[in-house]
Design a protein around this motif. Structure first.
Motif, PDB file in Angstrom:
ATOM      1  N   TYR A   1       0.838  -1.196   0.000  1.00 34.75           N
ATOM      2  CA  TYR A   1       0.000   0.000   0.000  1.00 34.75           C
ATOM      3  C   TYR A   1       0.870   1.242   0.000  1.00 34.75           C
ATOM      4  CZ  TYR A   1      -3.904   3.095   0.793  1.00 34.75           C
ATOM      5  OH  TYR A   1      -4.853   4.081   0.640  1.00 34.75           O
TER       6      TYR A   1
ATOM      7  N   SER B   1     -12.872   7.975  -5.794  1.00 31.41           N
ATOM      8  CA  SER B   1     -12.089   6.748  -5.703  1.00 31.41           C
ATOM      9  C   SER B   1     -12.933   5.631  -5.114  1.00 31.41           C
ATOM     10  CB  SER B   1     -10.833   6.966  -4.846  1.00 31.41           C
ATOM     11  OG  SER B   1     -11.204   7.260  -3.518  1.00 31.41           O
ATOM     12  N   THR B   2     -12.432   4.434  -5.254  1.00 27.70           N
ATOM     13  CA  THR B   2     -13.040   3.256  -4.656  1.00 27.70           C
ATOM     14  C   THR B   2     -12.162   2.823  -3.493  1.00 27.70           C
ATOM     15  OG1 THR B   2     -13.880   2.567  -6.810  1.00 27.70           O
ATOM     16  CG2 THR B   2     -13.816   0.889  -5.082  1.00 27.70           C
ATOM     17  N   VAL B   3     -12.784   2.479  -2.360  1.00 31.52           N
ATOM     18  CA  VAL B   3     -11.994   2.138  -1.182  1.00 31.52           C
ATOM     19  C   VAL B   3     -12.378   0.762  -0.660  1.00 31.52           C
ATOM     20  CG1 VAL B   3     -11.790   4.569  -0.524  1.00 31.52           C
ATOM     21  CG2 VAL B   3     -13.604   3.175   0.491  1.00 31.52           C
TER      22      VAL B   3
ATOM     23  N   VAL C   1      -9.347   2.048   6.036  1.00 30.12           N
ATOM     24  CA  VAL C   1      -9.932   2.281   4.724  1.00 30.12           C
ATOM     25  C   VAL C   1      -8.796   2.503   3.736  1.00 30.12           C
ATOM     26  CG1 VAL C   1     -11.391   3.800   3.344  1.00 30.12           C
ATOM     27  CG2 VAL C   1     -12.051   3.254   5.686  1.00 30.12           C
ATOM     28  N   PHE C   2      -8.715   1.656   2.689  1.00 30.00           N
ATOM     29  CA  PHE C   2      -7.631   1.703   1.714  1.00 30.00           C
ATOM     30  C   PHE C   2      -8.160   2.114   0.343  1.00 30.00           C
ATOM     31  CE2 PHE C   2      -6.546  -1.538   4.844  1.00 30.00           C
ATOM     32  CZ  PHE C   2      -5.232  -1.228   5.180  1.00 30.00           C
ATOM     33  N   ARG C   3      -7.518   3.062  -0.297  1.00 26.25           N
ATOM     34  CA  ARG C   3      -7.858   3.394  -1.676  1.00 26.25           C
ATOM     35  C   ARG C   3      -7.310   2.308  -2.591  1.00 26.25           C
ATOM     36  NH1 ARG C   3      -7.027   9.703  -3.094  1.00 26.25           N
ATOM     37  NH2 ARG C   3      -6.773   8.674  -5.105  1.00 26.25           N
TER      38      ARG C   3
ATOM     39  N   TYR D   1     -12.306  10.894   3.650  1.00 31.41           N
ATOM     40  CA  TYR D   1     -11.098  10.380   4.291  1.00 31.41           C
ATOM     41  C   TYR D   1     -10.711  11.162   5.530  1.00 31.41           C
ATOM     42  CZ  TYR D   1     -10.912   8.396  -0.371  1.00 31.41           C
ATOM     43  OH  TYR D   1     -11.245   7.767  -1.532  1.00 31.41           O
TER      44      TYR D   1
ATOM     45  N   PRO E   1      -8.296   6.415   8.035  1.00 28.56           N
ATOM     46  CA  PRO E   1      -8.020   5.983   6.681  1.00 28.56           C
ATOM     47  C   PRO E   1      -6.528   5.853   6.433  1.00 28.56           C
ATOM     48  CG  PRO E   1      -8.533   8.303   6.708  1.00 28.56           C
ATOM     49  CD  PRO E   1      -8.770   7.795   8.109  1.00 28.56           C
TER      50      PRO E   1
ATOM     51  N   THR F   1      -4.484   6.984   4.024  1.00 29.93           N
ATOM     52  CA  THR F   1      -4.431   7.881   2.876  1.00 29.93           C
ATOM     53  C   THR F   1      -3.078   7.868   2.213  1.00 29.93           C
ATOM     54  OG1 THR F   1      -3.858   9.718   4.341  1.00 29.93           O
ATOM     55  CG2 THR F   1      -6.186   9.394   3.824  1.00 29.93           C
TER      56      THR F   1
END
Length: 244
Positions: free
Chosen positions: A155, A178-180, A193-195, A236, A242, A244
């Motif tokens: 990541y 974006s999709t997370v 929470v990961f992008r 975020y 998150p 980020t």
């Protein structure tokens, strides 16, 4: 109460809401023991009802053999068309094609009047700015999430620092930009929470966390709502930590 009437009442309760419904809750509503609920669930499954779940995690009605296979009000059909066309705009290639195929199947199986209404729908969806393309095959991530197995990936955060993660994937959320991925992160020992556009070197493991995903995701979403993520200028910026 006769057993046949009790089974009918149990099905009615399972049809209410998205679930899962715990045996304790069902037992209280039916004024029977939790053990009787488990026996009745087994009977309903033998009769053809598809009920997901097990003791300790609750039960969810997936397919009801007593209801007709297809039947929509006009407004329900319009909502389906709009939702599927939105998926075609924001989904990865496999998901977008699945949405298009679902529309074709709907059109083929609906009554003539509604098939015409679907073919010439007045609603559509278009995104001038689509989410950032993912760095991995989202189909593999979705499959691992459904299979409830942990995944590994690299990541990259906003500063360019790369860390290796092993997480329990709980669900995907499509935001405007974006999709997370919502996941339990082993490195942080907490939900993160990961992008997905910052994920690389993805690998599904054989480490199962079944059947924890549904209650973990429910708790995570409850916390996100409590943090009022939807009201924040930037999703975020919530206290949901998150990555980020």
């Amino acid at each position: 109460m006769s057993r046949s009437h009790r089974l009918f009442q149990l099905m009615q309760l399972l049809r209410q809401g998205a679930g899962p419904h715990t045996a304790a809750e069902l037992a209280q509503d039916l004024d029977i023991s939790a053990r009787s609920v488990h026996r009745d669930i087994a009977t309903l499954r033998e009769m053809g009802a598809i009920i997901d779940g097990e003791a300790g995690y609750g039960f969810t009605l997936i397919e009801d053999n007593a209801l007709p296979p297809m039947g929509f009000r006009d407004t329900e059909l319009e909502a389906l068309v709009l939702g599927l066309r939105e998926v075609q705009q924001i989904g990865d290639p496999e998901l977008a094609e699945a949405a298009a195929e679902a529309l074709r199947k709907l059109q083929a199986r609906l009554p003539d009047r509604q098939a015409h209404r679907l073919r010439h729908a007045v609603l559509s969806a278009y995104r001038f700015q689509r989410p950032q393309p993912p760095g991995i095959a989202l189909a593999d991530l979705r499959r691992a999430t459904w299979d409830e197995v942990e995944v590994r990936f690299d990541y990259c955060d906003a500063k360019g620092a790369v860390t290796k993660r092993q997480v329990k994937p709980l669900g995907l959320v499509y935001f405007d930009r974006s999709t997370v991925l919502i996941a339990w992160c082993g490195l942080r020992n907490d939900v993160r929470v990961f992008r997905v556009d910052r994920i690389s070197d993805f690998e599904a493991t054989t480490v199962s966390f079944r059947p924890q995903r549904v209650p973990m995701l429910r708790d995570a979403l409850t916390q996100m709502r409590a943090d009022r993520v939807a009201c924040a200028p930037d999703p975020y910026t919530s206290s949901y930590k998150p990555e980020t």
